[in-house]
Motif scaffolding. Structure first.
Motif, PDB file in Angstrom:
ATOM      1  N   MET A   1       0.819  -1.191   0.000  1.00 17.15           N
ATOM      2  CA  MET A   1       0.000   0.000   0.000  1.00 17.15           C
ATOM      3  C   MET A   1       0.861   1.252   0.000  1.00 17.15           C
ATOM      4  N   ARG A   2       2.064   1.156   0.572  1.00 17.24           N
ATOM      5  CA  ARG A   2       2.984   2.293   0.623  1.00 17.24           C
ATOM      6  C   ARG A   2       3.287   2.790  -0.795  1.00 17.24           C
ATOM      7  N   ASP A   3       3.516   1.841  -1.711  1.00 20.01           N
ATOM      8  CA  ASP A   3       3.814   2.213  -3.092  1.00 20.01           C
ATOM      9  C   ASP A   3       2.668   3.000  -3.718  1.00 20.01           C
ATOM     10  N   ALA A   4       1.457   2.547  -3.534  1.00 19.75           N
ATOM     11  CA  ALA A   4       0.293   3.224  -4.126  1.00 19.75           C
ATOM     12  C   ALA A   4       0.138   4.632  -3.559  1.00 19.75           C
ATOM     13  N   ASP A   5       0.282   4.782  -2.257  1.00 18.32           N
ATOM     14  CA  ASP A   5       0.168   6.109  -1.643  1.00 18.32           C
ATOM     15  C   ASP A   5       1.292   7.029  -2.110  1.00 18.32           C
ATOM     16  N   GLU A   6       2.484   6.475  -2.186  1.00 11.48           N
ATOM     17  CA  GLU A   6       3.645   7.264  -2.632  1.00 11.48           C
ATOM     18  C   GLU A   6       3.465   7.708  -4.089  1.00 11.48           C
ATOM     19  N   PHE A   7       3.009   6.776  -4.936  1.00 10.82           N
ATOM     20  CA  PHE A   7       2.799   7.115  -6.340  1.00 10.82           C
ATOM     21  C   PHE A   7       1.674   8.135  -6.484  1.00 10.82           C
ATOM     22  N   ASP A   8       0.597   7.963  -5.735  1.00 15.46           N
ATOM     23  CA  ASP A   8      -0.520   8.923  -5.779  1.00 15.46           C
ATOM     24  C   ASP A   8      -0.048  10.323  -5.419  1.00 15.46           C
ATOM     25  N   ALA A   9       0.777  10.430  -4.394  1.00 14.22           N
ATOM     26  CA  ALA A   9       1.305  11.736  -3.992  1.00 14.22           C
ATOM     27  C   ALA A   9       2.198  12.320  -5.088  1.00 14.22           C
ATOM     28  N   PHE A  10       3.033  11.480  -5.683  1.00 14.31           N
ATOM     29  CA  PHE A  10       3.898  11.915  -6.786  1.00 14.31           C
ATOM     30  C   PHE A  10       3.054  12.403  -7.964  1.00 14.31           C
ATOM     31  N   TYR A  11       2.051  11.628  -8.335  1.00  9.62           N
ATOM     32  CA  TYR A  11       1.180  11.989  -9.455  1.00  9.62           C
ATOM     33  C   TYR A  11       0.470  13.314  -9.180  1.00  9.62           C
ATOM     34  N   THR A  12      -0.104  13.447  -8.008  1.00 14.80           N
ATOM     35  CA  THR A  12      -0.837  14.657  -7.643  1.00 14.80           C
ATOM     36  C   THR A  12       0.066  15.886  -7.691  1.00 14.80           C
ATOM     37  N   ALA A  13       1.296  15.731  -7.246  1.00 12.92           N
ATOM     38  CA  ALA A  13       2.225  16.861  -7.190  1.00 12.92           C
ATOM     39  C   ALA A  13       2.799  17.237  -8.554  1.00 12.92           C
ATOM     40  N   SER A  14       2.850  16.310  -9.498  1.00 13.72           N
ATOM     41  CA  SER A  14       3.585  16.589 -10.738  1.00 13.72           C
ATOM     42  C   SER A  14       2.762  16.549 -12.025  1.00 13.72           C
ATOM     43  N   ALA A  15       1.606  15.966 -12.024  1.00 12.21           N
ATOM     44  CA  ALA A  15       0.871  15.729 -13.271  1.00 12.21           C
ATOM     45  C   ALA A  15       0.549  17.003 -14.048  1.00 12.21           C
ATOM     46  N   ASN A  16       0.116  18.043 -13.368  1.00  8.40           N
ATOM     47  CA  ASN A  16      -0.225  19.279 -14.088  1.00  8.40           C
ATOM     48  C   ASN A  16       0.999  19.929 -14.720  1.00  8.40           C
ATOM     49  N   ARG A  17       2.137  19.896 -14.030  1.00 13.19           N
ATOM     50  CA  ARG A  17       3.364  20.462 -14.604  1.00 13.19           C
ATOM     51  C   ARG A  17       3.792  19.688 -15.850  1.00 13.19           C
ATOM     52  N   VAL A  18       3.767  18.366 -15.756  1.00 11.25           N
ATOM     53  CA  VAL A  18       4.185  17.539 -16.888  1.00 11.25           C
ATOM     54  C   VAL A  18       3.234  17.755 -18.070  1.00 11.25           C
ATOM     55  N   LEU A  19       1.941  17.778 -17.809  1.00 12.86           N
ATOM     56  CA  LEU A  19       0.966  18.012 -18.873  1.00 12.86           C
ATOM     57  C   LEU A  19       1.166  19.396 -19.493  1.00 12.86           C
ATOM     58  N   ARG A  46       6.678   0.556 -13.302  1.00 12.96           N
ATOM     59  CA  ARG A  46       8.095   0.461 -12.931  1.00 12.96           C
ATOM     60  C   ARG A  46       8.396   1.288 -11.679  1.00 12.96           C
ATOM     61  N   TRP A  47       7.392   1.552 -10.860  1.00 11.77           N
ATOM     62  CA  TRP A  47       7.533   2.494  -9.763  1.00 11.77           C
ATOM     63  C   TRP A  47       8.699   2.168  -8.838  1.00 11.77           C
ATOM     64  N   SER A  48       8.977   0.909  -8.617  1.00 16.47           N
ATOM     65  CA  SER A  48      10.065   0.551  -7.696  1.00 16.47           C
ATOM     66  C   SER A  48      11.412   1.071  -8.189  1.00 16.47           C
ATOM     67  N   SER A  49      11.606   1.178  -9.497  1.00 10.46           N
ATOM     68  CA  SER A  49      12.864   1.744 -10.006  1.00 10.46           C
ATOM     69  C   SER A  49      12.740   3.233 -10.330  1.00 10.46           C
ATOM     70  N   VAL A  50      11.563   3.666 -10.784  1.00 10.89           N
ATOM     71  CA  VAL A  50      11.374   5.087 -11.133  1.00 10.89           C
ATOM     72  C   VAL A  50      11.501   5.971  -9.894  1.00 10.89           C
ATOM     73  N   ARG A  51      10.967   5.536  -8.771  1.00  3.64           N
ATOM     74  CA  ARG A  51      11.025   6.364  -7.565  1.00  3.64           C
ATOM     75  C   ARG A  51      12.447   6.595  -7.094  1.00  3.64           C
ATOM     76  N   ASP A  52      13.386   5.709  -7.487  1.00  3.50           N
ATOM     77  CA  ASP A  52      14.788   5.852  -7.091  1.00  3.50           C
ATOM     78  C   ASP A  52      15.587   6.724  -8.061  1.00  3.50           C
ATOM     79  N   CYS A  53      14.965   7.183  -9.139  1.00  3.56           N
ATOM     80  CA  CYS A  53      15.641   8.083 -10.085  1.00  3.56           C
ATOM     81  C   CYS A  53      15.948   9.410  -9.389  1.00  3.56           C
ATOM     82  N   ASP A  54      16.927  10.145  -9.935  1.00  4.61           N
ATOM     83  CA  ASP A  54      17.226  11.477  -9.400  1.00  4.61           C
ATOM     84  C   ASP A  54      15.990  12.359  -9.431  1.00  4.61           C
ATOM     85  N   SER A  55      15.223  12.261 -10.521  1.00 10.83           N
ATOM     86  CA  SER A  55      13.994  13.042 -10.644  1.00 10.83           C
ATOM     87  C   SER A  55      12.938  12.194 -11.346  1.00 10.83           C
TER      88      SER A  55
END
Length: 172
Positions: A1-19, A46-55
């Motif tokens: 569940m940690r992964d889903a919450d972490e990804f949701d927070a990442f998506y919420t914070a970045s989706a509008n900028r990326v779009l 690929r969240w387990s590897s993407v989250r470890d990227c610099d950005s």
């Protein structure tokens, strides 16, 4: 569940900028939305590897850009037909004259110049960050940025004339 919450927070914070970035680069909101949605789907897979990227945001932005480019290559005829059909229609929403002029000018510069101008001025990345994200040399990014700015200035100059396609022209 940690992964889903972490990804949701990442998506919420970045989706509008990326779009927003991709929309300005490619000029078509629907295409940008499709590419960004696919990029986030790939990031989740690929969240387990993407989250470890610099950005992770830069990873998604790069993937979305590549998806859009691939879409262009695969659908050249479809896009041409779409643009022919859409050329005679007026946008429904009220857009400022400045916004229309900027979007028109951005579409008239090369895609590489447009990409670095958007990443630098609208996304706020440094030249070094843009070089890393685009996989190009810092000096190449500087050149594209300088040439892009110069080309934009020429397209946005006061008194520039635009053709309506029927022999008439108007000042931008």
């Amino acid at each position: 569940m940690r992964d889903a919450d972490e990804f949701d927070a990442f998506y919420t914070a970045s989706a509008n900028r990326v779009l927003g970035h991709l929309y300005v680069v490619i000029g078509d909101r629907a295409e940008a939305e499709d590419a960004v949605a696919e990029a986030y789907a790939r990031a989740w897979a690929r969240w387990s590897s993407v989250r470890d990227c610099d950005s992770p945001e830069a990873w998604v932005r790069t993937v979305a850009y590549r998806i859009a480019v691939s879409s262009w290559r695969k659908a050249v005829n479809r896009l041409r037909a779409h643009r022919r059909d859409a050329a005679g229609t007026q946008p429904v929403d009220a857009t400022s004259v400045d916004h229309v002029a900027l979007m028109t000018a951005l579409r008239q510069i090369t895609v590489d110049q447009r990409r670095v101008v958007v990443l630098h001025h609208l996304v706020g990345l440094s030249v070094a960050d843009i070089a890393v994200e685009t996989g190009t040399n810092v000096n190449t990014v500087k050149t594209w940025l300088a040439r892009g700015r110069k080309a934009l200035a020429g397209h946005l100059a006061d008194g520039e004339r635009q053709s309506t396609g029927d022999g008439r022209s108007y000042a931008v």
